[in-house]
Design an enzyme around this catalytic site. Structure first.
Site, mmCIF file in Angstrom:
data_model
loop_
_atom_site.group_PDB
_atom_site.id
_atom_site.type_symbol
_atom_site.label_atom_id
_atom_site.label_comp_id
_atom_site.label_asym_id
_atom_site.label_seq_id
_atom_site.Cartn_x
_atom_site.Cartn_y
_atom_site.Cartn_z
ATOM 1 N N ASP A 153 3.454 -9.208 -6.159
ATOM 2 C CA ASP A 153 2.057 -9.643 -6.301
ATOM 3 C C ASP A 153 1.954 -11.163 -6.169
ATOM 4 O O ASP A 153 1.042 -11.685 -5.520
ATOM 5 C CB ASP A 153 1.440 -9.131 -7.611
ATOM 6 C CG ASP A 153 2.372 -9.233 -8.803
ATOM 7 O OD1 ASP A 153 3.572 -9.540 -8.616
ATOM 8 O OD2 ASP A 153 1.917 -9.000 -9.932
ATOM 9 N N TYR A 172 8.724 5.318 1.766
ATOM 10 C CA TYR A 172 8.398 5.952 3.036
ATOM 11 C C TYR A 172 9.400 7.034 3.440
ATOM 12 O O TYR A 172 9.460 7.425 4.597
ATOM 13 C CB TYR A 172 8.280 4.900 4.140
ATOM 14 C CG TYR A 172 7.028 4.034 4.043
ATOM 15 C CD1 TYR A 172 6.108 4.211 3.013
ATOM 16 C CD2 TYR A 172 6.771 3.042 4.979
ATOM 17 C CE1 TYR A 172 4.969 3.414 2.924
ATOM 18 C CE2 TYR A 172 5.632 2.246 4.898
ATOM 19 C CZ TYR A 172 4.733 2.435 3.864
ATOM 20 O OH TYR A 172 3.614 1.646 3.789
ATOM 21 N N ASP A 193 1.771 -7.503 7.450
ATOM 22 C CA ASP A 193 0.405 -7.534 7.997
ATOM 23 C C ASP A 193 -0.383 -8.712 7.432
ATOM 24 O O ASP A 193 -1.116 -9.391 8.164
ATOM 25 C CB ASP A 193 -0.342 -6.230 7.678
ATOM 26 C CG ASP A 193 -0.176 -5.199 8.799
ATOM 27 O OD1 ASP A 193 0.869 -5.249 9.488
ATOM 28 O OD2 ASP A 193 -1.072 -4.363 8.988
ATOM 29 N N ASP A 228 5.770 -3.698 4.658
ATOM 30 C CA ASP A 228 4.689 -3.251 5.526
ATOM 31 C C ASP A 228 3.419 -4.049 5.228
ATOM 32 O O ASP A 228 2.772 -4.600 6.125
ATOM 33 C CB ASP A 228 4.455 -1.748 5.296
ATOM 34 C CG ASP A 228 3.532 -1.132 6.345
ATOM 35 O OD1 ASP A 228 3.212 -1.811 7.339
ATOM 36 O OD2 ASP A 228 3.135 0.032 6.154
ATOM 37 N N LYS A 258 9.602 -5.922 -7.356
ATOM 38 C CA LYS A 258 8.779 -5.772 -8.555
ATOM 39 C C LYS A 258 9.673 -5.203 -9.668
ATOM 40 O O LYS A 258 9.365 -4.179 -10.288
ATOM 41 C CB LYS A 258 7.596 -4.826 -8.237
ATOM 42 C CG LYS A 258 6.542 -4.731 -9.317
ATOM 43 C CD LYS A 258 5.636 -5.936 -9.414
ATOM 44 C CE LYS A 258 4.640 -5.746 -10.551
ATOM 45 N NZ LYS A 258 3.758 -6.918 -10.742
#
Ligand code: NAI
Ligand code: MG
Length: 341
Positions: A204, A125, A232, A228, A171
């Site tokens: 994942d 970001y 959520d 992020d 990851k």
């Protein structure tokens, strides 16, 4: 100590939930001086900026800020920049915190009590993207410093809140350099930590586990984009947008807000659920070290949910004012030492 709290109601239902959140902070007995400042879309329309310098200065000087919500234009508008991103950048609010707990609502998944700690200053970001013909490229910037800093924040949060486990999510098997550095730096901080278990998951797998087995999580610490998405996903267990709250915290400044937006579809009808803003007030109190007041507000919110004081988003017919009145009455009862618990 008299705290200085900057209120930034913003747009839409922000104008409805922030004043009542102030009333709840006052009912909790917080000794504070509140000032109100403009931010957001209607501010942009009036002043030509969505984040006026005096608003920024007020948040800088305050002990904490409570932000409602801002509307953002769906089309590109010349000169408009997101004031939420602006606040994060200008004040270096590098940690984004989203707690998720089983709400006292029928059908809620029991035993969920986790918090996502998201690195909020770098990663994908940073906004360094380019397009060359048919190819688009984004830079993912990870530094050892920011990775250590967010791990340290998660660790100190875990200690302050009696948390048992920290799960590092990355990851690194694929993103060997960026996630590799994040992992190394964070583990450097977290390894050998007394009394707190540390484990790691690939992002994942973490997503799958959040859906299948959310009870296994306690504190999750991760990079910006992963955080992020995972926050959520996790919030689905917490009773939805009408309840979820978040904190943006830096070394010297902190901004607390409900997760929801300005909800133009229900604005000015007096039916916005104020509990997310009250949840933001709980996080604010926690941050100030006002632990008992934070617990009181949390208990009063739970009590309202348990008593069926539900706004339409939760399937009820209560108004913002009715929920607020109930919560404030509970707080007065607590401080008078009367409790029906
Ligand atoms: P939203 O969160 O405003 O609304 C989504 C849905 O949830 C709507 O149906 C709304 O009525 C409902 N809802 C949200 N909060 C509620 C509450 N407290 N009580 C009852 N119902 C509630 O998201 P949406 O519609 O995507 O965005 C609307 C505007 O808000 C946009 O301009 C968007 O850019 C902005 N926004 C701002 C955020 C912020 O200030 N941090 C975050 C998300 C969106
Ligand atoms: Mg989001």
């Amino acid at each position: 100590m008299i705290y200085r709290i900057a209120l930034l109601p913003g747009d839409g239902i922000g104008q409805e939930v922030i004043p009542v959140a102030q009333a709840v902070l006052e009912a909790a007995g917080l000794d504070a001086r509140f000032t109100e400042w403009p931010i957001g879309w209607s501010c942009f329309e009036q002043e030509g900026t969505a984040l006026p310098p005096e608003t920024l200065a007020a948040v800088r000087e305050a002990d904490a800020a409570l932000l409602g919500a801002v509307s953002s234009p769906s089309r590109r508008v010349a000169g408009y920049r997101s004031p939420v991103v602006g606040l994060r950048r200008e004040l270096n609010l590098y940690a984004c915190i989203r707690p998720v707990r089983t709400p006292p609502l029928p059908g809620a998944r029991p035993n969920v009590d986790l918090v996502v700690v998201r690195e909020n200053s770098e990663g994908l970001y940073v906004g360094q993207e380019e397009r060359n013909g048919d190819t688009a490229i984004a830079r993912r910037v990870i530094t050892a410093g920011a990775s250590r800093r967010i791990a340290e924040w998660a660790l100190s949060y875990a200690r302050r809140h009696d948390r048992q486990r920290i799960t590092l999510v990355h990851k690194a098997n694929v993103l060997r350099e960026t996630c590799g550095l994040f992992r190394e730096s964070a583990l450097d901080v977290l390894d050998g930590t007394d009394g707190i278990q540390v484990d790691e998951l690939l992002v994942d797998t973490a997503a799958y586990q959040l859906v299948r087995n959310p009870e296994r999580f306690d504190v999750i610490v991760t990079t910006n984009l992963f955080g992020d998405i995972l926050s959520d996903a996790a919030s689905a267990w917490g009773g939805g947008l009408g309840i979820a709250a978040s904190a943006n915290i830096g070394e010297h400044h902190a901004v607390f807000e409900p997760v929801h937006g300005s909800a133009p579809d229900i604005a000015r009808r007096g039916i916005a659920n104020p509990l997310a803003a009250f949840g933001a007030a709980v996080l604010l109190l926690d941050h100030l070290g006002e632990t008992e007041r934070a617990q009181s507000v949390r208990a009063a919110v739970d009590s309202a949910l348990g008593a069926g004081l539900w706004t339409p988003d939760l399937g009820g017919s209560a108004t913002t004012a009715q929920v607020t009145e109930y919560v404030i009455n509970r707080l007065h009862q607590y401080s008078a030492g009367v409790s029906s618990h």
